[in-house]
Design a protein around this motif. Structure first.
Motif, short mmCIF file in Angstrom:
data_model
loop_
_atom_site.label_atom_id
_atom_site.label_comp_id
_atom_site.label_asym_id
_atom_site.label_seq_id
_atom_site.Cartn_x
_atom_site.Cartn_y
_atom_site.Cartn_z
N THR A 49 2.02 -17.93 -4.75
CA THR A 49 0.81 -18.68 -4.37
C THR A 49 -0.28 -17.78 -3.81
OG1 THR A 49 2.11 -20.68 -3.91
CG2 THR A 49 -0.06 -20.53 -2.86
N GLN A 50 0.08 -16.74 -3.09
CA GLN A 50 -0.92 -15.87 -2.48
C GLN A 50 -0.47 -14.41 -2.59
OE1 GLN A 50 -2.85 -17.50 1.07
NE2 GLN A 50 -2.79 -15.48 2.02
N ALA A 51 -0.29 -13.96 -3.83
CA ALA A 51 0.20 -12.60 -4.09
C ALA A 51 -0.94 -11.65 -4.37
CB ALA A 51 1.17 -12.62 -5.27
N CYS A 52 -0.82 -10.41 -3.91
CA CYS A 52 -1.87 -9.42 -4.13
C CYS A 52 -1.31 -8.01 -3.95
CB CYS A 52 -3.04 -9.65 -3.18
SG CYS A 52 -2.66 -9.32 -1.43
N PHE A 53 -2.10 -7.03 -4.38
CA PHE A 53 -1.75 -5.64 -4.14
C PHE A 53 -3.05 -4.84 -4.00
CE2 PHE A 53 -1.80 -6.19 -8.76
CZ PHE A 53 -2.60 -5.15 -9.19
N PRO A 54 -3.02 -3.71 -3.30
CA PRO A 54 -4.24 -2.93 -3.07
C PRO A 54 -4.59 -2.03 -4.25
CG PRO A 54 -2.42 -1.87 -1.99
CD PRO A 54 -1.86 -3.13 -2.59
N LEU A 55 -5.86 -1.71 -4.36
CA LEU A 55 -6.31 -0.71 -5.32
C LEU A 55 -6.40 0.63 -4.60
CD1 LEU A 55 -9.16 -2.73 -7.05
CD2 LEU A 55 -7.00 -2.01 -8.12
N VAL A 56 -5.84 1.65 -5.19
CA VAL A 56 -5.79 2.97 -4.57
C VAL A 56 -6.43 4.00 -5.49
CG1 VAL A 56 -4.28 4.81 -3.74
CG2 VAL A 56 -3.75 2.42 -3.21
N PRO B 199 5.57 -2.63 -5.93
CA PRO B 199 5.78 -3.69 -4.95
C PRO B 199 4.49 -4.48 -4.67
CG PRO B 199 6.86 -1.68 -4.24
CD PRO B 199 6.03 -1.31 -5.43
N VAL B 200 4.63 -5.79 -4.61
CA VAL B 200 3.49 -6.68 -4.45
C VAL B 200 3.63 -7.48 -3.16
CG1 VAL B 200 2.30 -8.69 -5.42
CG2 VAL B 200 3.09 -6.86 -6.94
N SER B 201 2.54 -7.59 -2.42
CA SER B 201 2.51 -8.41 -1.22
C SER B 201 2.54 -9.89 -1.61
CB SER B 201 1.25 -8.11 -0.41
OG SER B 201 1.10 -9.04 0.64
N LEU C 188 0.82 -1.20 0.00
CA LEU C 188 0.00 0.00 0.00
C LEU C 188 0.86 1.26 0.00
CD1 LEU C 188 -2.72 1.38 0.04
CD2 LEU C 188 -2.85 1.01 2.52
N GLU C 189 1.98 1.24 0.71
CA GLU C 189 2.90 2.38 0.67
C GLU C 189 3.35 2.65 -0.77
OE1 GLU C 189 4.78 1.62 5.16
OE2 GLU C 189 5.81 0.87 3.38
N GLY C 190 3.65 1.57 -1.50
CA GLY C 190 4.07 1.72 -2.88
C GLY C 190 2.97 2.26 -3.78
N GLN C 191 1.75 1.76 -3.61
CA GLN C 191 0.64 2.22 -4.45
C GLN C 191 0.23 3.65 -4.11
OE1 GLN C 191 -0.56 0.47 -7.25
NE2 GLN C 191 1.40 -0.39 -6.61
#
Length: 325
Positions: free
Chosen positions: A318-325, A240-242, A142-145
């Motif tokens: 396997t469990q990668a995600c990133f937030p929508l901002v 960056p991706v979680s 989220l910091e990156g987005q």
């Protein structure tokens, strides 16, 4: 014969003295204090076993048997089992509610990406003895987005997530899920800054303050399970991706440098959340550049290069995600 015995005894004494000095250096470097002499003796034995393990591994690395090296860090007085219980708390779950990532058609992706150089990544943090890697992983993406949208790099509060996202199914220092953290931030209309809600490393009472919001999200995007090509596309085009990984191996706990490659690492038994901030190739080995939350004394100043394009080693896709901002 007598001379041989004397020499052997003197060598053994010198060897023991060297380890005594190393033990004192270890305690001083990492401010280690033990409640009793018995506890210290036990910790020293664990540390000594880890020292031997590191030495053997690095000798093998010198002979080209490993692509990475190990070293003593602040966790070297813990057994593997103790380390996992203390540090690894990610929950693996089948999440719903997120959008599915659609790879962007941008032509050939860059051979190397490092979002640290573009201002997307905050300093390496330390989760302490709290199984909260999921919160650091979630905040990192989220910091990156947020930076991508606003041009402002704001360090966000992991403690806010630890204390306040229980209703979404997270369990504070006993573990959590990144996607649930993003649901909390969406419903809560934001997350506080690190400065206003500093990290404590223990479960606390929720004290979110709307006036101190550092970022918001409107949901999140899941990357297809196990698809490293899609993960590469996301890291290259989004930021960056979680990601979640199996961080249970002693080789990971004591990692120092090089491309981490442990074939015993599981792609399904995931227990720790980290942040993929880039990728590249080193000496012919593809890697993911990963930010951890175990302090700068761990790994390569808090980072690790993890094997890429090796059948989703350690479950990084396997469990990668990133937030929508």
């Amino acid at each position: 014969m007598f001379r041989f015995v004397v020499v052997a005894v003197l060598a053994a004494v010198a060897f023991a003295a060297d380890f005594d000095r190393e033990w004192d250096i270890f305690k001083g470097t990492y401010n280690k204090e033990y409640l009793t002499k018995a506890d210290e003796a036990n910790r020293r034995m664990v540390w000594l076993n880890n020292m031997k393990y590191i030495h053997t591994h690095n000798l093998e690395a010198d002979r080209g048997l490993h692509s990475y090296r190990l070293r003593v860090n602040e966790y070297a007085d813990l057994t593997t089992e103790e380390f996992v219980r203390q540090m690894n708390g990610l929950r693996v779950t089948n999440t719903t509610g997120g959008a599915t990532f659609q790879p962007t058609s941008v032509g050939e992706l860059p051979a190397e990406v490092d979002w640290r150089t573009e201002g997307y990544v905050t300093e390496v943090k330390n989760q302490l003895s709290c199984r909260s890697g999921w919160a650091f992983s979630g905040c990192g993406s989220l910091e990156g987005q947020h930076f991508r949208k606003t041009g402002q790099l704001v360090s966000l509060s992991e403690q806010n997530l630890i204390d306040c996202s229980w209703d979404q199914g997270n369990n504070g220092c006993d573990g959590g899920v990144v996607q649930r953290a993003y649901r909390y931030i969406k419903v809560n209309l934001g997350i506080d800054t690190e400065t206003s809600y500093p990290y404590e490393g223990t479960d606390g009472t929720c004290r979110f303050t709307a006036a101190n919001i550092g970022a918001t999200d409107t949901g999140y995007v899941d990357i297809e399970q196990g698809n490293e090509a899609d993960l590469q596309n996301a890291v290259a085009t989004v930021g960056p991706v979680s990601v979640a990984i199996d961080a249970s191996r002693p080789t990971f706990h004591l990692y120092k440098s090089g491309v981490y490659d442990d074939p015993m690492c599981s792609s399904t038994r995931l227990d720790h959340g980290v942040l993929a901030v880039g990728y590249g190739t080193s000496d012919g080995l593809d890697y993911w550049l990963v930010k951890n939350s175990w302090g700068e004394s761990w790994g390569d100043n808090g980072y690790v290069k993890m094997s890429r394009n090796k059948d989703n080693q350690c479950g990084i896709a396997t469990q990668a995600c990133f937030p929508l901002v």
